[in-house]
Design a protein around this motif. Structure first.
Motif, PDB file in Angstrom:
ATOM      1  N   PHE A 193       0.836  -1.203   0.000  1.00 52.89           N
ATOM      2  CA  PHE A 193       0.000   0.000   0.000  1.00 52.89           C
ATOM      3  C   PHE A 193       0.871   1.254   0.000  1.00 52.89           C
ATOM      4  N   ALA A 194       2.074   1.145   0.594  1.00 51.96           N
ATOM      5  CA  ALA A 194       3.028   2.260   0.635  1.00 51.96           C
ATOM      6  C   ALA A 194       4.139   2.086  -0.401  1.00 51.96           C
ATOM      7  N   TRP A 248     -12.701   2.146   5.923  1.00 52.54           N
ATOM      8  CA  TRP A 248     -14.003   2.710   6.251  1.00 52.54           C
ATOM      9  C   TRP A 248     -14.207   3.912   5.356  1.00 52.54           C
ATOM     10  N   LEU A 249     -14.076   5.128   5.855  1.00 52.59           N
ATOM     11  CA  LEU A 249     -14.163   6.299   4.987  1.00 52.59           C
ATOM     12  C   LEU A 249     -12.865   6.521   4.226  1.00 52.59           C
ATOM     13  N   ASP A 250     -11.778   6.075   4.796  1.00 57.18           N
ATOM     14  CA  ASP A 250     -10.498   6.077   4.100  1.00 57.18           C
ATOM     15  C   ASP A 250      -9.826   4.745   4.420  1.00 57.18           C
ATOM     16  N   THR A 251      -8.640   4.542   3.901  1.00 53.34           N
ATOM     17  CA  THR A 251      -7.962   3.262   4.071  1.00 53.34           C
ATOM     18  C   THR A 251      -6.674   3.468   4.852  1.00 53.34           C
ATOM     19  N   SER A 252      -6.441   2.598   5.828  1.00 52.84           N
ATOM     20  CA  SER A 252      -5.199   2.611   6.596  1.00 52.84           C
ATOM     21  C   SER A 252      -4.719   1.176   6.768  1.00 52.84           C
ATOM     22  N   TYR A 253      -3.422   1.000   6.608  1.00 54.55           N
ATOM     23  CA  TYR A 253      -2.780  -0.287   6.871  1.00 54.55           C
ATOM     24  C   TYR A 253      -1.766  -0.073   7.985  1.00 54.55           C
ATOM     25  N   TYR A 254      -1.690  -1.038   8.894  1.00 54.73           N
ATOM     26  CA  TYR A 254      -0.718  -0.985   9.981  1.00 54.73           C
ATOM     27  C   TYR A 254       0.086  -2.271   9.990  1.00 54.73           C
ATOM     28  N   ALA A 255       1.386  -2.120  10.195  1.00 54.19           N
ATOM     29  CA  ALA A 255       2.280  -3.262  10.380  1.00 54.19           C
ATOM     30  C   ALA A 255       3.003  -3.042  11.702  1.00 54.19           C
ATOM     31  N   ARG A 256       2.952  -4.038  12.577  1.00 55.98           N
ATOM     32  CA  ARG A 256       3.662  -3.984  13.861  1.00 55.98           C
ATOM     33  C   ARG A 256       4.675  -5.118  13.853  1.00 55.98           C
ATOM     34  N   PHE A 257       5.908  -4.783  14.191  1.00 56.17           N
ATOM     35  CA  PHE A 257       6.944  -5.816  14.159  1.00 56.17           C
ATOM     36  C   PHE A 257       8.098  -5.451  15.081  1.00 56.17           C
ATOM     37  N   GLY A 260       3.104   7.010   8.854  1.00 60.01           N
ATOM     38  CA  GLY A 260       3.343   7.274  10.265  1.00 60.01           C
ATOM     39  C   GLY A 260       4.198   6.163  10.852  1.00 60.01           C
ATOM     40  N   LEU A 261       5.173   6.537  11.665  1.00 60.77           N
ATOM     41  CA  LEU A 261       6.047   5.573  12.336  1.00 60.77           C
ATOM     42  C   LEU A 261       6.061   5.873  13.825  1.00 60.77           C
ATOM     43  N   ASP A 262       5.944   4.839  14.631  1.00 61.43           N
ATOM     44  CA  ASP A 262       6.083   4.956  16.080  1.00 61.43           C
ATOM     45  C   ASP A 262       7.060   3.857  16.492  1.00 61.43           C
ATOM     46  N   VAL A 263       8.209   4.259  17.023  1.00 59.45           N
ATOM     47  CA  VAL A 263       9.284   3.320  17.346  1.00 59.45           C
ATOM     48  C   VAL A 263       9.466   3.305  18.860  1.00 59.45           C
ATOM     49  N   ARG A 264       9.379   2.104  19.441  1.00 60.38           N
ATOM     50  CA  ARG A 264       9.472   1.965  20.898  1.00 60.38           C
ATOM     51  C   ARG A 264      10.611   1.012  21.253  1.00 60.38           C
ATOM     52  N   THR A 277      16.506  -4.001  20.722  1.00 62.66           N
ATOM     53  CA  THR A 277      15.395  -4.322  19.826  1.00 62.66           C
ATOM     54  C   THR A 277      14.383  -3.189  19.864  1.00 62.66           C
ATOM     55  N   LEU A 278      13.704  -2.982  18.751  1.00 62.66           N
ATOM     56  CA  LEU A 278      12.674  -1.950  18.641  1.00 62.66           C
ATOM     57  C   LEU A 278      11.338  -2.592  18.284  1.00 62.66           C
ATOM     58  N   TRP A 279      10.272  -2.045  18.845  1.00 58.93           N
ATOM     59  CA  TRP A 279       8.905  -2.400  18.464  1.00 58.93           C
ATOM     60  C   TRP A 279       8.442  -1.275  17.557  1.00 58.93           C
ATOM     61  N   VAL A 280       8.170  -1.588  16.290  1.00 63.77           N
ATOM     62  CA  VAL A 280       7.835  -0.576  15.293  1.00 63.77           C
ATOM     63  C   VAL A 280       6.368  -0.708  14.908  1.00 63.77           C
ATOM     64  N   ILE A 281       5.678   0.425  14.904  1.00 67.15           N
ATOM     65  CA  ILE A 281       4.317   0.494  14.375  1.00 67.15           C
ATOM     66  C   ILE A 281       4.394   1.366  13.128  1.00 67.15           C
ATOM     67  N   PHE A 282       4.187   0.741  11.986  1.00 73.16           N
ATOM     68  CA  PHE A 282       4.244   1.413  10.688  1.00 73.16           C
ATOM     69  C   PHE A 282       2.813   1.585  10.199  1.00 73.16           C
ATOM     70  N   GLY A 283       2.415   2.809   9.883  1.00 72.04           N
ATOM     71  CA  GLY A 283       1.067   3.072   9.380  1.00 72.04           C
ATOM     72  C   GLY A 283       1.120   3.767   8.036  1.00 72.04           C
ATOM     73  N   ALA A 284       0.305   3.305   7.109  1.00 71.72           N
ATOM     74  CA  ALA A 284       0.179   3.934   5.790  1.00 71.72           C
ATOM     75  C   ALA A 284      -1.290   4.295   5.603  1.00 71.72           C
ATOM     76  N   HIS A 285      -1.552   5.561   5.253  1.00 67.13           N
ATOM     77  CA  HIS A 285      -2.921   6.076   5.225  1.00 67.13           C
ATOM     78  C   HIS A 285      -3.234   6.702   3.867  1.00 67.13           C
ATOM     79  N   SER A 286      -4.465   6.526   3.419  1.00 71.22           N
ATOM     80  CA  SER A 286      -4.857   7.080   2.121  1.00 71.22           C
ATOM     81  C   SER A 286      -5.188   8.557   2.201  1.00 71.22           C
ATOM     82  N   ARG A 287      -5.455   9.069   3.388  1.00 69.22           N
ATOM     83  CA  ARG A 287      -5.788  10.485   3.544  1.00 69.22           C
ATOM     84  C   ARG A 287      -4.558  11.226   4.058  1.00 69.22           C
ATOM     85  N   PRO A 288      -4.180  12.334   3.403  1.00 74.71           N
ATOM     86  CA  PRO A 288      -2.970  13.062   3.840  1.00 74.71           C
ATOM     87  C   PRO A 288      -3.092  13.675   5.216  1.00 74.71           C
TER      88      PRO A 288
END
Length: 178
Positions: A78-79, A98-107, A157-161, A167-178
């Motif tokens: 998607f990204a 839903w009204l827009d599209t979002s994909y999330y990958a956590r790893f 969007g990236l959130d790195v913990r 080691t890092l826990w990464v939440i990667f988000g890709a969104h269709s709405r800017p």
């Protein structure tokens, strides 16, 4: 008072005329229905718009509604990315459509592998506290894609913990709405 009749006698009342009766005047109440409809429709339309806005704000989200599980290759495509970064493990990916599209990958990923991946796919993007929300370690990024990805993403969007063991826990988000 009685008035003379045609035969010369008295008997007809004054003010009454002989002949066919005229129907009473009809009130034109149908003229008011379009005006009544015009006064009801704008508030109803406004109410619909308000309800749609509330549904958008309160609609499905990451915290209260689990998304639909999808293959991580689909989430990353998607990204316009070929897949998860090399060295990523324990990945979970979801789609929210839903009204827009979002994909999330956590790893989970090693710190060095993540830094190399981020520099190769999004050069110049730095992590900081400005794009963070909710519970975070203060290492986040949020940026728009120009042009929009062929897969459909317009914002990343990236959130790195931090996790133990470099080691890092990464939440990667890709969104269709800017």
């Amino acid at each position: 008072m009685l008035a003379p009749t045609a035969g010369g006698g008295l008997g007809a009342r004054v003010g009454k005329q002989a002949g066919p009766r005229k129907p009473p005047l009809r009130r034109r109440t149908w003229v008011w229905w379009p005006l009544a409809a015009l006064s009801v429709l704008p508030p109803a339309a406004l109410g619909f718009v308000v309800l749609l806005g509330i549904a958008t704000v309160v609609g499905p989200g990451m915290d209260d509604d689990p998304g639909e599980p999808v293959p991580c290759t689909e989430a990353m495509a998607f990204a316009d990315l070929p897949g998860l970064p090399e060295g990523a493990r324990d990945a979970e990916c979801e789609a929210y459509i839903w009204l827009d599209t979002s994909y999330y990958a956590r790893f989970l990923i090693g710190r060095d592998a993540f830094d190399a991946w981020l520099a190769s796919v999004y050069p110049g993007v730095g992590l900081g506290p400005d794009a963070c929300f909710g519970e975070s370690d203060g290492r986040c990024a949020g940026f728009g894609l120009d042009p929009v990805a062929e897969g459909g993403a317009a914002r990343i969007g990236l959130d790195v913990r931090d996790r133990p063991g470099n080691t890092l826990w990464v939440i990667f988000g890709a969104h269709s709405r800017p």
